[in-house]
Design an enzyme around this catalytic site. Structure first.
Site, PDB file in Angstrom:
ATOM      1  N   ARG A  36      54.852  53.601 -21.110  1.00  0.00           N
ATOM      2  CA  ARG A  36      55.767  54.370 -21.773  1.00  0.00           C
ATOM      3  C   ARG A  36      56.710  55.157 -20.783  1.00  0.00           C
ATOM      4  O   ARG A  36      56.037  55.826 -19.964  1.00  0.00           O
ATOM      5  CB  ARG A  36      55.568  55.402 -22.884  1.00  0.00           C
ATOM      6  CG  ARG A  36      54.802  54.454 -24.168  1.00  0.00           C
ATOM      7  CD  ARG A  36      54.209  55.759 -25.055  1.00  0.00           C
ATOM      8  NE  ARG A  36      53.549  55.112 -26.176  1.00  0.00           N
ATOM      9  CZ  ARG A  36      52.991  55.604 -26.994  1.00  0.00           C
ATOM     10  NH1 ARG A  36      52.819  56.944 -27.280  1.00  0.00           N
ATOM     11  NH2 ARG A  36      52.326  55.149 -28.121  1.00  0.00           N
ATOM     12  N   ASP A  42      59.550  58.265 -19.797  1.00  0.00           N
ATOM     13  CA  ASP A  42      60.329  59.381 -20.653  1.00  0.00           C
ATOM     14  C   ASP A  42      61.900  59.381 -20.512  1.00  0.00           C
ATOM     15  O   ASP A  42      62.427  58.638 -20.009  1.00  0.00           O
ATOM     16  CB  ASP A  42      59.845  60.589 -19.696  1.00  0.00           C
ATOM     17  CG  ASP A  42      58.171  60.987 -19.798  1.00  0.00           C
ATOM     18  OD1 ASP A  42      57.537  60.441 -20.903  1.00  0.00           O
ATOM     19  OD2 ASP A  42      57.507  61.411 -18.828  1.00  0.00           O
ATOM     20  N   ARG A  50      56.143  62.500 -11.795  1.00  0.00           N
ATOM     21  CA  ARG A  50      56.933  63.650 -11.545  1.00  0.00           C
ATOM     22  C   ARG A  50      56.306  64.909 -10.975  1.00  0.00           C
ATOM     23  O   ARG A  50      56.812  65.828 -10.260  1.00  0.00           O
ATOM     24  CB  ARG A  50      57.722  63.917 -12.587  1.00  0.00           C
ATOM     25  CG  ARG A  50      58.912  62.710 -13.039  1.00  0.00           C
ATOM     26  CD  ARG A  50      59.425  63.037 -14.473  1.00  0.00           C
ATOM     27  NE  ARG A  50      60.298  64.518 -14.581  1.00  0.00           N
ATOM     28  CZ  ARG A  50      60.449  64.991 -15.656  1.00  0.00           C
ATOM     29  NH1 ARG A  50      59.958  64.050 -16.767  1.00  0.00           N
ATOM     30  NH2 ARG A  50      61.228  66.015 -15.824  1.00  0.00           N
TER      31      ARG A  50
END
Length: 263
Positions: A49, A51, A196
């Site tokens: 997945r 973001d 991140r």
């Protein structure tokens, strides 16, 4: 029948992969297009997945269908029903034992940093901009601490639902491409916002706020509050999903062709 698809997408106008009510998600957009070709409702499952605003150059999905279609119909046909910021690259009929997520051996993410005194315009949605110079040697040394099996709790989002924060990082390194810095992370799996959060701490090191060894300290202390804030999503790309050879899926590692023109 189970079908696997390789897809790429520009994530800037999406809320991420997972479908959400009243929001533009990659999954719901793809499901709708695939269902048009299948002639029945289809639900896609992805390898990893992504973001909001995160891009994918080599996402892999699978879905089950009763429809009998040539592989090119799952490529050209589905693409005819997709917006221009999502594209199916290839399609393969696979055994029902294949699972896009659970059959994956590794995932690779690339983060592209643009350290420059002036913010970019054309590339604003495709690089992570930092207005100060970065010490890439210190960043490279810091990335060496990431390799191997670690508890990455220091880089885990508070919203992460994974049962454990332990992950195996197979590769972590950087490459200079002119003014651009390419950060490469290859692991068996990633936590929510993990890349991140790693980039944020690497940028702090590159700016001289901490020494390279600080990365090892963060890993050992396992405390998210001690690490740097989450960095922007714009420069993040899901670049490769690796599977066992017997699945016979294309495994070409991709790079943003609009940045780096290499064979």
């Amino acid at each position: 029948m189970r079908i696997a698809l390789g897809i790429e997408y520009d994530g800037q106008q999406f809320c991420g992969w997972q479908k959400q009510p009243q929001r533009r998600a990659i999954q719901s957009t793809l499901d709708q297009a695939v269902s048009m070709i299948a002639g029945e409702s289809v639900h896609t499952v992805c390898a990893g997945r992504t973001d909001t605003a995160v891009h994918a150059l080599a996402q892999v999905v699978h879905f089950d269908t009763n429809a009998q279609r040539p592989e090119q119909a799952w490529v050209r046909g589905v693409n005819s029903h997709l917006p221009e910021d999502i594209s199916v690259l290839w399609a393969r009929v696979v055994d029902e034992g294949f699972h896009a997520r659970f059959s994956a051996l590794s995932r690779t993410y690339h983060y592209w940093l643009y350290p420059h005194s002036v913010r970019p315009a054309i590339a604003a949605h495709y690089v992570g901009w930092i207005h100060t110079p970065l010490n890439v040697d210190n960043m490279h040394r810091a990335m060496s601490y990431l390799q191997g099996e670690h508890d990455f709790s220091a880089f885990r989002s508070s919203e992460c639902q994974a049962k454990t924060a332990t992950r195996t990082m197979y590769e972590a390194y950087l490459v200079r491409h002119g003014v651009l810095i390419q950060l490469v992370f290859k692991a068996n799996a990633f936590l929510h916002h993990m890349v991140r959060n790693l980039v944020g701490s690497l940028v702090d090191i590159g700016q001289g706020r901490h020494e390279s060894e600080w990365m090892n300290t963060l890993i050992e202390q396992k405390n998210r509050t001690l690490a740097a804030p989450t960095f922007s999503p714009q420069g993040l790309y899901l670049s490769q999903i690796e599977y066992a050879e017997h699945w016979q899926l294309p495994q070409t590692q991709c790079r943003p062709y609009f940045f780096v023109n290499e064979p």
